[in-house]
Design a protein around this motif. Structure first.
Motif, PDB file in Angstrom:
ATOM      1  N   UNK A  35     -25.074  23.131 -34.711  1.00  0.00           N
ATOM      2  CA  UNK A  35     -25.268  24.909 -34.547  1.00  0.00           C
ATOM      3  C   UNK A  35     -25.370  25.331 -33.163  1.00  0.00           C
ATOM      4  N   UNK A  36     -26.065  24.333 -32.434  1.00  0.00           N
ATOM      5  CA  UNK A  36     -26.332  24.999 -30.939  1.00  0.00           C
ATOM      6  C   UNK A  36     -24.740  24.909 -30.408  1.00  0.00           C
ATOM      7  N   UNK A  37     -24.070  24.051 -30.816  1.00  0.00           N
ATOM      8  CA  UNK A  37     -22.795  23.880 -29.908  1.00  0.00           C
ATOM      9  C   UNK A  37     -21.886  25.378 -30.198  1.00  0.00           C
ATOM     10  N   UNK A  62     -18.607  20.322 -25.348  1.00  0.00           N
ATOM     11  CA  UNK A  62     -19.952  21.027 -25.390  1.00  0.00           C
ATOM     12  C   UNK A  62     -21.053  20.335 -26.371  1.00  0.00           C
ATOM     13  N   UNK A  63     -20.572  19.784 -27.447  1.00  0.00           N
ATOM     14  CA  UNK A  63     -21.662  19.349 -28.330  1.00  0.00           C
ATOM     15  C   UNK A  63     -22.031  17.789 -27.630  1.00  0.00           C
ATOM     16  N   UNK A  64     -21.081  17.122 -26.895  1.00  0.00           N
ATOM     17  CA  UNK A  64     -21.523  15.835 -26.150  1.00  0.00           C
ATOM     18  C   UNK A  64     -22.447  16.324 -25.132  1.00  0.00           C
ATOM     19  N   UNK A  65     -22.145  17.263 -24.277  1.00  0.00           N
ATOM     20  CA  UNK A  65     -23.195  17.875 -23.304  1.00  0.00           C
ATOM     21  C   UNK A  65     -24.715  18.068 -23.751  1.00  0.00           C
ATOM     22  N   UNK A  69     -28.092  16.153 -23.040  1.00  0.00           N
ATOM     23  CA  UNK A  69     -29.330  16.821 -22.840  1.00  0.00           C
ATOM     24  C   UNK A  69     -30.404  16.661 -23.858  1.00  0.00           C
ATOM     25  N   UNK A  70     -30.184  16.529 -25.061  1.00  0.00           N
ATOM     26  CA  UNK A  70     -31.344  16.400 -25.894  1.00  0.00           C
ATOM     27  C   UNK A  70     -31.810  15.001 -25.903  1.00  0.00           C
ATOM     28  N   UNK A  71     -31.101  13.983 -25.499  1.00  0.00           N
ATOM     29  CA  UNK A  71     -31.298  12.445 -25.276  1.00  0.00           C
ATOM     30  C   UNK A  71     -32.021  12.397 -24.211  1.00  0.00           C
ATOM     31  N   UNK A  72     -31.965  13.112 -23.077  1.00  0.00           N
ATOM     32  CA  UNK A  72     -32.863  13.124 -21.841  1.00  0.00           C
ATOM     33  C   UNK A  72     -34.120  13.725 -22.076  1.00  0.00           C
ATOM     34  N   UNK A  73     -34.245  14.753 -22.874  1.00  0.00           N
ATOM     35  CA  UNK A  73     -35.419  15.633 -23.184  1.00  0.00           C
ATOM     36  C   UNK A  73     -36.222  14.460 -23.852  1.00  0.00           C
ATOM     37  N   UNK A  74     -35.631  13.771 -24.773  1.00  0.00           N
ATOM     38  CA  UNK A  74     -36.534  13.036 -25.722  1.00  0.00           C
ATOM     39  C   UNK A  74     -36.857  11.741 -24.982  1.00  0.00           C
ATOM     40  N   UNK A  75     -36.175  11.251 -24.267  1.00  0.00           N
ATOM     41  CA  UNK A  75     -36.938  10.108 -23.167  1.00  0.00           C
ATOM     42  C   UNK A  75     -37.955  10.781 -22.369  1.00  0.00           C
TER      43      UNK A  75
END
Length: 165
Positions: A35-37, A62-65, A69-75
């Motif tokens: 959805x964000x994509x 866009x979805x890959x980026x 970003x989501x995985x970085x935030x989660x880490x």
């Protein structure tokens, strides 16, 4: 260049969702990123310089980026399982709660001391001694209605004298 996002969504949303799941996201996160994509593309479409641009490739980019970003935030964020949180939480009361409880207890003791003896005894027998109104009446040698009035007067006095912080 104008893209029909509704048609793009219908055509590519499931594919992007599957792509994100293959990248390790759970179903809920994949749906959110999908959805964000489309929101990102709606808010900031690609520049006019790209006339031969491939919309599908752009959506995947866009979805890959967003996924990265989501995985970085989660880490960066430390998460804890709610079942384990109970074991970590300190069950002892806070300092403020201790002070509040002591003040409340002092006010209650003072209010009980102000009661007439018979009212205080009836109230304490019923409230603190877990005796029924009939048992209080029998012990004090009064009627049940009189015992109830004594207990009720004790409650009323405490409610007026003890502050509710």
């Amino acid at each position: 260049m104008m893209w029909d996002l509704q048609k793009l969504f219908i055509r590519h949303a499931r594919e992007i969702d599957r792509f994100l799941r293959r990248r390790g996201h759970n179903a809920e996160t994949a749906a959110d990123i999908t959805q964000d994509t489309f929101l990102r593309v709606l808010a900031a479409p690609p520049g006019e310089a790209r006339t031969n641009h491939n919309p599908k490739a752009y959506l995947y980019q866009v979805s890959r980026s967003l996924s990265i970003n989501h995985l970085r935030r989660e880490s960066l964020i430390q998460t804890i399982d709610l079942d384990e949180a109970g074991a970590i939480a300190d069950p002892s009361p806070s300092a403020e709660r201790i002070v509040y409880s002591r003040q409340y207890l002092a006010q209650t003791r003072k209010a009980l001391a102000e009661l007439p003896d018979r009212t205080r005894i009836a109230f304490e027998m019923h409230r603190l001694g877990d005796k029924t109104i009939q048992e209080v009446a029998d012990e004090l040698g009064v009627s049940t209605s009189r015992a109830w009035k004594l207990i009720r007067n004790g409650y009323r006095h405490l409610l007026t004298r003890v502050d509710d912080f």
